[in-house]
Motif scaffolding. Sequence first.
Motif, PDB file in Angstrom:
ATOM      1  N   SER A 146      -1.952  -5.952  -7.369  1.00  0.00           N
ATOM      2  CA  SER A 146      -1.820  -5.783  -5.918  1.00  0.00           C
ATOM      3  C   SER A 146      -2.276  -6.981  -5.126  1.00  0.00           C
TER       4      SER A 146
ATOM      5  N   ARG B  84      -5.603   4.908   5.961  1.00  0.00           N
ATOM      6  CA  ARG B  84      -4.748   4.258   4.966  1.00  0.00           C
ATOM      7  C   ARG B  84      -4.355   2.852   5.429  1.00  0.00           C
TER       8      ARG B  84
ATOM      9  N   ALA C  29      -4.319   2.043  -3.701  1.00  0.00           N
ATOM     10  CA  ALA C  29      -3.558   0.814  -3.454  1.00  0.00           C
ATOM     11  C   ALA C  29      -3.933  -0.296  -4.430  1.00  0.00           C
TER      12      ALA C  29
ATOM     13  N   GLY D 127       7.307   0.819  -2.713  1.00  0.00           N
ATOM     14  CA  GLY D 127       6.263   0.765  -3.738  1.00  0.00           C
ATOM     15  C   GLY D 127       6.726   0.232  -5.069  1.00  0.00           C
TER      16      GLY D 127
ATOM     17  N   GLY E 111      -5.188  -0.467   3.591  1.00  0.00           N
ATOM     18  CA  GLY E 111      -4.018  -1.247   3.204  1.00  0.00           C
ATOM     19  C   GLY E 111      -4.036  -2.679   3.691  1.00  0.00           C
TER      20      GLY E 111
ATOM     21  N   ALA F  70       0.844  -1.200   0.000  1.00  0.00           N
ATOM     22  CA  ALA F  70       0.000   0.000   0.000  1.00  0.00           C
ATOM     23  C   ALA F  70       0.878   1.249   0.000  1.00  0.00           C
TER      24      ALA F  70
END
Length: 383
Positions: free
Chosen positions: A360, A221, A251, A377, A225, A98
């Motif tokens: 993801s 977040r 995300a 990331g 996440g 995330a």
Amino acid sequence: MNTPPSSHDPQQQAALLRLLAAGGRSGPRRRLLEAWPSPVAALAAGPASWRACGLGQQQMHALSSGPEDARSLAWLARPGHHLIGWHDPDYPALLRTAPSPPLALFVIGNPALLWHPAVAVVGSRSPSAGGRESALAFSRALAASGLAIASGLATGVDAAAHQAALDVGGITVAVLGCGIDQVYPRANRALYGRIAATGVVVSEYPPGTPARSGHFPSRNRIVAGLSLGTLVIEAAMRSGALITARLAGDAGRDVFAVPGSIHNPKARGCHRLIRSGAALVESADEVVRTLAPMAAHLGQALQARLDAPTTRESPTRPGTPTAGPSGDPDYQKLWDALGHDPTGMDFLAERTGLTATSLSSMLPLMELEGLVVAEHGRYSRKS
């Protein structure tokens, strides 16, 4: 095989707490933990290494002379209390992928529950009677299906979601916008106690940190996440639930919204999400069907890791990933697109033709199998 330092070692905990207290940008401190085998080693590396990882002067001064966090160490000494740092293999794989993942998590309960496939359920702090009933019904059904329910322990939809999961014997994760030993709002003290006893409570803030308005977007977040998808039930146009939904989208996670009456101002945020591409859902089954493949893959990969021997008997044949369902061409496509240099999600999507949502869910599984390394990331093959 080298055994990583225990996250329960008081020396390692004290070193990680000092890194947390240094404040400032978390990216350089994550790089420091990636560069050294433990928090103690990262502190012992000294100013030259700290500077090379991007720490600023104030952060380096705090690392050199910061006081010991006696309150947090005392909290950690109690049974069932944990501190999971970025360097720790127990750090949740989904949260790693995330945007802006926290440097560490304070945890009450079983940290392994943070790996369980979860859906975030969020919405208004003062829902209508129908909105609260929807939150209860959706959360009961989702928890009964085997998904964990993640939310922020706020009043309204959050509290209803946690309560519903507990009522059916499901798993629920409460993420706080205050210190791990604080209860906000106080009206949820009993609920906090029930979650701590049977589920898991999480915060990135050390014990004693009061609730502040700026903490709640950061909390959101983490809620997003930790979850495969986010379900919004009743949200006004200016709502923290919309922030959670946006962060989930950032995300690459699925976003679902329950529609409401055009005369209900608390439904307008959901309608805005639907116009922006969120999936309109009328039953929990629709959410379960969408998330089931990703949840199954995550569960299989985690089980494979838990059952794996501590040493490999034979090397994996180059070019053949072991994560994901056997023979799945998408995993082979992703493996072929990965190189030894870190690559961003946008480039991986361009190279593979896969969506950010698919990537993801796949990348954490490949990380669990020891095939992929995630750094800031970006992703690369593990050497």
